[in-house]
Design a protein around this motif. Structure first.
Motif, PDB file in Angstrom:
ATOM      1  N   VAL A 146       0.834  -1.204   0.000  1.00 37.75           N
ATOM      2  CA  VAL A 146       0.000   0.000   0.000  1.00 37.75           C
ATOM      3  C   VAL A 146       0.869   1.256   0.000  1.00 37.75           C
ATOM      4  O   VAL A 146       0.611   2.204  -0.743  1.00 37.75           O
ATOM      5  CB  VAL A 146      -0.950  -0.003   1.212  1.00 37.75           C
ATOM      6  CG1 VAL A 146      -1.754   1.289   1.290  1.00 37.75           C
ATOM      7  CG2 VAL A 146      -1.894  -1.209   1.146  1.00 37.75           C
ATOM      8  N   VAL A 147       1.907   1.265   0.825  1.00 36.01           N
ATOM      9  CA  VAL A 147       2.764   2.445   0.945  1.00 36.01           C
ATOM     10  C   VAL A 147       3.497   2.721  -0.367  1.00 36.01           C
ATOM     11  O   VAL A 147       3.739   3.877  -0.708  1.00 36.01           O
ATOM     12  CB  VAL A 147       3.769   2.257   2.105  1.00 36.01           C
ATOM     13  CG1 VAL A 147       4.793   3.384   2.129  1.00 36.01           C
ATOM     14  CG2 VAL A 147       3.030   2.221   3.439  1.00 36.01           C
ATOM     15  N   LEU A 148       3.829   1.693  -1.121  1.00 32.50           N
ATOM     16  CA  LEU A 148       4.497   1.898  -2.406  1.00 32.50           C
ATOM     17  C   LEU A 148       3.655   2.733  -3.361  1.00 32.50           C
ATOM     18  O   LEU A 148       4.185   3.409  -4.242  1.00 32.50           O
ATOM     19  CB  LEU A 148       4.829   0.546  -3.057  1.00 32.50           C
ATOM     20  CG  LEU A 148       6.038  -0.198  -2.507  1.00 32.50           C
ATOM     21  CD1 LEU A 148       6.166  -1.563  -3.154  1.00 32.50           C
ATOM     22  CD2 LEU A 148       7.316   0.608  -2.720  1.00 32.50           C
ATOM     23  N   THR A 149       2.324   2.705  -3.195  1.00 34.11           N
ATOM     24  CA  THR A 149       1.445   3.505  -4.055  1.00 34.11           C
ATOM     25  C   THR A 149       1.298   4.935  -3.541  1.00 34.11           C
ATOM     26  O   THR A 149       0.606   5.744  -4.167  1.00 34.11           O
ATOM     27  CB  THR A 149       0.053   2.872  -4.149  1.00 34.11           C
ATOM     28  OG1 THR A 149      -0.606   2.958  -2.876  1.00 34.11           O
ATOM     29  CG2 THR A 149       0.137   1.420  -4.575  1.00 34.11           C
ATOM     30  N   GLY A 150       1.895   5.222  -2.384  1.00 36.51           N
ATOM     31  CA  GLY A 150       1.728   6.524  -1.762  1.00 36.51           C
ATOM     32  C   GLY A 150       0.569   6.562  -0.796  1.00 36.51           C
ATOM     33  O   GLY A 150       0.230   7.617  -0.266  1.00 36.51           O
ATOM     34  N   VAL A 171       5.442  -3.429 -10.877  1.00 38.70           N
ATOM     35  CA  VAL A 171       6.015  -2.317 -11.650  1.00 38.70           C
ATOM     36  C   VAL A 171       5.024  -1.154 -11.673  1.00 38.70           C
ATOM     37  O   VAL A 171       5.411   0.016 -11.536  1.00 38.70           O
ATOM     38  CB  VAL A 171       6.348  -2.780 -13.083  1.00 38.70           C
ATOM     39  CG1 VAL A 171       6.719  -1.586 -13.957  1.00 38.70           C
ATOM     40  CG2 VAL A 171       7.496  -3.790 -13.070  1.00 38.70           C
ATOM     41  N   THR A 172       3.744  -1.477 -11.810  1.00 34.14           N
ATOM     42  CA  THR A 172       2.712  -0.437 -11.807  1.00 34.14           C
ATOM     43  C   THR A 172       2.613   0.248 -10.459  1.00 34.14           C
ATOM     44  O   THR A 172       2.435   1.470 -10.377  1.00 34.14           O
ATOM     45  CB  THR A 172       1.345  -1.044 -12.187  1.00 34.14           C
ATOM     46  OG1 THR A 172       1.440  -1.685 -13.462  1.00 34.14           O
ATOM     47  CG2 THR A 172       0.272   0.033 -12.252  1.00 34.14           C
ATOM     48  N   LEU A 173       2.739  -0.523  -9.374  1.00 31.00           N
ATOM     49  CA  LEU A 173       2.682   0.081  -8.038  1.00 31.00           C
ATOM     50  C   LEU A 173       3.818   1.091  -7.856  1.00 31.00           C
ATOM     51  O   LEU A 173       3.605   2.187  -7.322  1.00 31.00           O
ATOM     52  CB  LEU A 173       2.769  -0.993  -6.954  1.00 31.00           C
ATOM     53  CG  LEU A 173       1.626  -2.004  -6.848  1.00 31.00           C
ATOM     54  CD1 LEU A 173       1.757  -2.822  -5.561  1.00 31.00           C
ATOM     55  CD2 LEU A 173       0.282  -1.324  -6.901  1.00 31.00           C
ATOM     56  N   GLY A 187       3.455   5.218  -7.327  1.00 25.52           N
ATOM     57  CA  GLY A 187       4.090   5.923  -6.224  1.00 25.52           C
ATOM     58  C   GLY A 187       5.012   7.036  -6.688  1.00 25.52           C
ATOM     59  O   GLY A 187       5.129   8.075  -6.036  1.00 25.52           O
ATOM     60  N   ASN A 188       5.677   6.822  -7.819  1.00 26.87           N
ATOM     61  CA  ASN A 188       6.590   7.837  -8.341  1.00 26.87           C
ATOM     62  C   ASN A 188       5.837   9.001  -8.980  1.00 26.87           C
ATOM     63  O   ASN A 188       6.154  10.159  -8.742  1.00 26.87           O
ATOM     64  CB  ASN A 188       7.545   7.214  -9.365  1.00 26.87           C
ATOM     65  CG  ASN A 188       8.692   6.478  -8.711  1.00 26.87           C
ATOM     66  OD1 ASN A 188       9.363   7.021  -7.836  1.00 26.87           O
ATOM     67  ND2 ASN A 188       8.903   5.238  -9.098  1.00 26.87           N
ATOM     68  N   LEU A 223       7.556   6.778   2.516  1.00 27.17           N
ATOM     69  CA  LEU A 223       6.135   6.962   2.792  1.00 27.17           C
ATOM     70  C   LEU A 223       5.442   7.763   1.693  1.00 27.17           C
ATOM     71  O   LEU A 223       4.209   7.833   1.667  1.00 27.17           O
ATOM     72  CB  LEU A 223       5.945   7.648   4.151  1.00 27.17           C
ATOM     73  CG  LEU A 223       6.268   6.801   5.378  1.00 27.17           C
ATOM     74  CD1 LEU A 223       6.088   7.616   6.656  1.00 27.17           C
ATOM     75  CD2 LEU A 223       5.387   5.550   5.430  1.00 27.17           C
ATOM     76  N   PHE A 224       6.223   8.372   0.802  1.00 26.46           N
ATOM     77  CA  PHE A 224       5.649   9.089  -0.343  1.00 26.46           C
ATOM     78  C   PHE A 224       5.409   8.142  -1.520  1.00 26.46           C
ATOM     79  O   PHE A 224       4.837   8.531  -2.526  1.00 26.46           O
ATOM     80  CB  PHE A 224       6.561  10.237  -0.771  1.00 26.46           C
ATOM     81  CG  PHE A 224       6.733  11.282   0.290  1.00 26.46           C
ATOM     82  CD1 PHE A 224       5.728  12.202   0.550  1.00 26.46           C
ATOM     83  CD2 PHE A 224       7.883  11.335   1.060  1.00 26.46           C
ATOM     84  CE1 PHE A 224       5.866  13.168   1.528  1.00 26.46           C
ATOM     85  CE2 PHE A 224       8.037  12.304   2.046  1.00 26.46           C
ATOM     86  CZ  PHE A 224       7.023  13.217   2.291  1.00 26.46           C
TER      87      PHE A 224
END
Length: 336
Positions: free
Chosen positions: A79-83, A205-207, A211-212, A276-277
């Protein structure tokens, strides 16, 4: 041959490769360093107090205590990887822990069925979070605080008082020994292998892309909504697995013990180097972070710290670790 082709085909020196790898994996390497320091502190204090080295019992206990948090942290990582963030983890652990202890006590012959039910509950809880965040366009922190309260209430309905029981075969399988090794160590290795496979899939890869830069990911044709819902859903599955493991390791259920994993799962993610971002980090670091936090409690115990002050020192350690990691990362980036 052109100069461009020459530069492209030039073999990259080993030292340069190692430098690049180190720069890209600074957070993970720092978490490994913190783990090594924590292990050394634990060994020193244990020997001073017990006049011997830790044995297989201490190893198994430490790994068992780390496993529940590790599973919760792995789910939180997705979840955190998506921001985003999932504050309902503790509630999911509570309800799955209670369901497992209650149903396995009443139906010891339906171990497989109850295990699947527990994972489905976790998946359903994560799916609800994902739908509300993604399609309801609600803030993750608001949604997951609300569902945390819901699942805590459901857990108390299922198991109003600590109790229930887990069949010995489940405890031995998940928290016992296997071929002379702690079963939890084998599970840790399997989780690391699972992550190495998952990180090469289009889903993960999408996650990272979300996030980026979510807008860029959407512009490039990524299924942002489905990936986000999948992250919360799979995170719920791991939280459900954490509840099952907690019940198996303690051989009973308690509708309130999972609450602590809400914040500690986030702490393990931070210690493991996941931003966390969103968009940066590895769940392997989160598993390491779970081990660090567990060892920290052991270190505080053998250091003779008052139990009432342990949470204070946990928080202080977390702040110091994050500050030091940030400073080292900036120093390395400035020297590149």
């Amino acid at each position: 041959m052109s100069a461009t082709e020459t530069r492209t085909s030039r073999p990259i020196p080993v030292q340069e490769r190692l430098s690049y790898y180190g720069a890209q994996n600074v957070p993970l390497l720092l978490s490994i360093g913190i783990l090594v320091v924590m292990i050394l502190l634990y060994l020193i204090l244990f020997v001073l107090r017990q006049q011997r080295l830790p044995g297989s019992f201490e190893l198994s206990t430490t790994l068992n205590n780390s496993m529940t948090l590790g599973l919760a942290a792995l789910g939180q990582s997705l979840v955190v990887l998506t921001g985003g963030i999932d504050l309902s983890v503790g509630g999911i652990v509570d309800v799955t822990n209670s369901v497992a202890a209650r149903l396995m006590q009443d139906n010891p012959g339906s171990i497989v069925g109850v295990t699947l039910l527990v994972l489905v509950i976790g998946a359903g809880a994560g799916l609800l979070n994902g739908l509300l965040v993604t399609y309801g366009r609600l803030q993750p922190i608001i949604v997951t605080i609300a569902t945390l309260a819901i699942w805590q209430g459901v857990a108390l309905l299922v198991l109003p008082q600590p109790g229930g029981s887990i069949p010995a075969v489940v405890t031995n399988l998940l928290a016992g020994d296997f071929a002379g090794l702690p079963a939890s160590l084998i599970i840790f290795i399997l989780l690391i292998l699972f992550w190495q496979v998952l990180r090469r899939t289009p889903f993960l890869v999408t996650l990272y892309a979300i996030g980026n830069d979510e807008r860029a990911a959407r512009a490039n044709g990524a299924s942002v909504e489905l990936a986000k819902v999948g992250a919360y859903m799979l995170g719920g599955v791991f939280a459900g697995a954490a509840g099952l493991y907690l019940a198996a390791s303690s051989t009973s259920g308690d509708a309130t013990t999972g609450t602590q994993f809400t914040l500690t799962s986030i702490a393990a993610v931070v210690l493991g180097g996941i931003s966390l971002f969103g968009g940066r980090g590895s769940a392997v670091g989160s598993l390491i972070g779970a081990c660090i936090l567990t060892l920290l409690l052991n270190v505080l115990f053998f250091a003779g710290v008052n139990p009432q002050l342990q949470e204070f020192f946990q928080g202080l350690f977390l702040i110091l670790a994050v500050v030091v990691s940030t400073l080292i990362r900036r120093l390395l980036q400035s020297t590149r």
